[in-house]
Design an enzyme around this catalytic site. Structure first.
Site, PDB file in Angstrom:
ATOM      1  N   ARG A 153       6.412  -4.712  -7.051  1.00 52.70           N
ATOM      2  CA  ARG A 153       5.591  -3.808  -7.863  1.00 52.70           C
ATOM      3  C   ARG A 153       6.264  -2.441  -7.969  1.00 52.70           C
ATOM      4  O   ARG A 153       6.286  -1.829  -9.043  1.00 52.70           O
ATOM      5  CB  ARG A 153       4.193  -3.686  -7.267  1.00 52.70           C
ATOM      6  CG  ARG A 153       3.401  -4.977  -7.272  1.00 52.70           C
ATOM      7  CD  ARG A 153       2.035  -4.802  -6.644  1.00 52.70           C
ATOM      8  NE  ARG A 153       1.223  -3.833  -7.374  1.00 52.70           N
ATOM      9  CZ  ARG A 153       0.075  -3.347  -6.931  1.00 52.70           C
ATOM     10  NH1 ARG A 153      -0.404  -3.725  -5.749  1.00 52.70           N
ATOM     11  NH2 ARG A 153      -0.609  -2.483  -7.644  1.00 52.70           N
ATOM     12  N   CYS A 199      -0.256   4.437  -3.873  1.00 47.51           N
ATOM     13  CA  CYS A 199      -0.116   2.983  -3.991  1.00 47.51           C
ATOM     14  C   CYS A 199      -0.507   2.609  -5.401  1.00 47.51           C
ATOM     15  O   CYS A 199      -0.225   3.347  -6.337  1.00 47.51           O
ATOM     16  CB  CYS A 199      -0.974   2.279  -2.939  1.00 47.51           C
ATOM     17  SG  CYS A 199      -2.730   2.717  -3.018  1.00 47.51           S
TER      18      CYS A 199
END
Length: 284
Positions: free
Chosen positions: A183, A240
């Site tokens: 990611r 995040c």
């Protein structure tokens, strides 16, 4: 007072203590009903359930309609009301747990510190550690007296998207991204349709804080690993995908004796809400 982690053995000794409240934070980002369903199927005795989407997060859009990310911080007064409903007072020892290495429990840990509550810890190893210790689960939902929780000065700092954007020029602070490496590099469009990371950010996958047994690594090891990334925690920003798993890195820093880092609550999901903000791809 437990302020970071608590073992299953220590929690067992207090599981029926009226001065303690245990909170089930299980969740599934792909199935938003899974956490509540898991709680109904079996939870720690006396535990209450806190939903990530509706209790531990706020509205996704501000009053001006601007997107704030997938899991913005909740309104402080609304969260305090929910905590009172859970039976939490200003002196209550709170223990948060999940079945995901602490990735969701750490969110409640951080939020309580954000509201000025020190006596909060994450069950180290979560449900797996509890069951491995031979302790029972139950489907009984206990009724607790309403608490008198009050909002006080926070113990933890936050930064806004504006501050993160300004930091691209100043470079005074380091940004640590808690997402998985694919990611971070921009290779998982299923979860992050706009892939990549904030320019200059370093990657520390939250699961790197855990040992093979699913418990947190010891303080010395965490201090060595995190210290290699972060010179000054007070100059560090944790982010995040949406401000949830970043709290895991913040908890690891506390365990390591490296407090002071800030949370960027909107994180990647807010950052890419404006296509004018720059995006980096690949390894940094």
């Amino acid at each position: 007072m437990h302020q970071t982690l608590i073992s299953a053995a220590d929690l067992t000794a207090h599981i029926d203590d009226p001065a303690w409240v245990v909170v089930d934070c299980r969740h599934d980002l792909m199935n938003l009903a899974a956490g509540r369903g898991a709680y109904a199927s079996g939870h720690l005795p006396g535990a209450v359930f806190a939903d990530i989407e509706t209790v531990l997060s706020g509205a996704k859009n501000g009053a001006d309609g601007v997107f704030l990310g997938r899991h913005p911080l909740p309104d402080k007064d609304a969260l305090a009301e929910a905590l009172r409903d859970f039976g939490i007072d200003d002196t209550t020892q709170v223990v948060a747990y999940d079945a995901h290495g602490g990735m969701f429990a750490a969110r409640l840990w951080w939020l309580l510190r954000w509201l000025g509550h020190e006596a909060v810890a994450v069950l180290d190893g979560g449900m797996a550690a509890w069951e491995a210790a031979g302790q029972p689960l139950t489907t009984e939902v206990r009724t607790r007296p309403r608490g008198s929780f009050s909002v006080r000065a926070p113990f933890v700092p936050t930064v806004t998207v504006r501050e993160v954007l300004d930091n691209l020029e100043s470079g005074k602070r380091i940004v640590i991204d808690a997402r998985a490496a694919d990611r971070y590099r921009g290779e998982n469009e299923t979860i992050d349709p706009v892939g990549g990371h904030i320019p200059g950010a370093k990657n520390r996958f939250f699961k790197d804080n855990l040992g093979p047994d699913g418990r947190f690594k010891d303080a010395a090891q965490l201090r060595e690993e995190l210290g290699a990334l972060i010179d000054d925690p007070a100059a560090a920003i944790m982010q995040c995908g949406s401000g949830v798993t970043a709290c895991h890195n913040l908890l690891a820093l506390e365990v390591a004796g490296l407090p002071g880092a800030a949370l960027y609550p909107g994180s990647w999901s807010e950052w890419v809400g404006d296509p004018a903000r720059p995006v980096a791809k690949g390894a940094n």
